[in-house]
Scaffold this motif. Structure first.
Motif: not given
Length: 391
Positions: A192-195, A205-210
């Motif tokens: 998962t990735v949060l940047t 904020v960009a998020n894919a996952g938990d």
């Protein structure tokens, strides 16, 4: 917190003396020279309630209205600094990675043009082995700022924001495809990735996952991302419509998240619709003086504590020692105390200096204000000055 503009009143000195008073938590400087000059027109009242000058007190109603104020109030500009901490937790292997760049423009070099201040952060929570997260951490700068032709501008506007979102979205998809092609990465490994990007006052904020990002706004937790889990209605609907299923809260019975990079054993054949996607969701905010810090962390933190609990721990820590890295460590220790069962990674990003008003080494000069004194106070002050000169 960021100090407001300071206004210094100047007067024509008669006696070069100043008297410092503290009233109701505000440090003020009384211009004794102006006060002494005013004494000449004051007749001392014959009141038995005179008090010595050392007992003078300043009342809020005595303050003179500010004059010649600078109306050009500067907009809030975040002062960015961060700290991070990771721990393997109860797991046998560490699968988390992260990146912290507090000054993106300097890191990228003089040819990279962007609004300042600028910063970039990322948390990568791996699963199915450390391959995917480690690979992405090694190549994240290339994916985000080179291969995507990242937009360059010195101003933040709607066009720049749209271009940045498109570029970040492209970076997530490019990284996902690179994981499919990389022979050193196991096809069952994913992350998962949060940047987080900061450009001036813009927080994106960009998020894919938990993983999760939480903004502290005047002590209140504001979620800046949505956990992508199969049990949530919107994700459940998308998974089912794309041909997947959910079994006991797991996507296709094996994965606890509905968005991730990698995991190509679930996405093959390449190009076909998949219930597991790498498409990020975006949230943005325009930072103000009320926005104190941002926490980004993997799900090992959020599995055992709420967003508000985490904010309260960090806020208390910053007021005690003003060290974001120590705050990140305290969050990890709290998660371990609460018996988390996962790896732990946290980044704390501060937008201002919590201690600048209380730390002696960082204390800002006090605001100076002119104050008027009552007739009784002026007379006593004049007597005190005359007695002092005669001695």
């Amino acid at each position: 917190m960021v100090a407001g503009p300071k206004v210094v009143h100047q007067s024509m000195p008669v006696l070069d003396v100043q008297y410092r008073c503290v009233a109701k938590g505000i440090e003020e400087t009384v211009d004794i020279s102006a006060a002494a000059a005013a004494v000449a027109v004051v007749t001392p009242p014959s009141s038995p309630s005179f008090r010595p000058a050392s007992e003078l007190d300043l009342r809020e109603s005595d303050a003179i209205s500010d004059v010649a104020l600078d109306v050009n109030v500067l907009p809030f500009v975040p002062s960015i600094r961060s700290g991070s901490y990771s721990d393997i937790g109860p797991r046998r292997y560490m699968e988390d990675e992260h990146i912290c760049i507090d000054d993106l423009s300097t890191h990228m070099g003089s040819l990279f043009k962007c609004p300042t201040p600028s910063a970039f952060y990322g948390v990568f929570d791996g699963h199915g082995g450390p391959d995917a997260a480690a690979y992405l951490r090694r190549h994240v700068m290339r994916f985000f700022f080179e291969d995507t032709d990242f937009p360059q501008s010195l101003q933040v506007d709607d066009v720049f924001l749209e271009d940045v979102e498109n570029s970040v979205r492209k970076a997530y998809l490019l990284a996902d495809h690179a994981l499919a092609d990389e022979c050193t990465v196991n096809k069952s490994s994913g992350t998962t990735v949060l940047t987080t990007l900061v450009f001036g006052r813009l927080l994106l904020v960009a998020n894919a996952g938990d993983c999760r990002a939480v903004l502290c706004r005047k002590g209140e937790a504001v979620d800046m991302s949505q956990d992508h889990r199969p049990i949530y209605a919107a994700e459940r609907q998308r998974v089912v419509e794309s041909g997947g299923f959910i079994d006991d809260g797991y996507l296709n019975g094996v994965l606890s998240v509905s968005r991730a990079l990698g995991d190509w054993d679930l996405k093959l054949p390449r190009g076909s619709p998949s219930p597991l996607i790498a498409e990020p969701e975006f949230r943005q905010a325009l930072l103000t003086e009320e926005d104190e810090f941002l926490i980004i962390g993997c799900d090992g933190i959020w599995d055992v504590m709420s967003s508000q609990h985490a904010v309260s721990i960090v806020r208390k820590g910053l007021r005690r020692h003003d060290d974001p890295q120590q705050c990140a460590r305290e969050l990890v220790m709290e998660a371990l105390r609460l018996n988390t069962f996962d790896n732990l990674t946290v980044i704390v990003i501060c937008f201002s200096n919590e201690q600048q008003d209380s730390s002696p080494s960082q204390q800002q000069p006090p605001v100076l204000r002119c104050c008027s004194l009552s007739a009784e106070a002026l007379c006593n002050l004049r007597r005190w000055l005359d007695d002092d000169r005669s001695n």
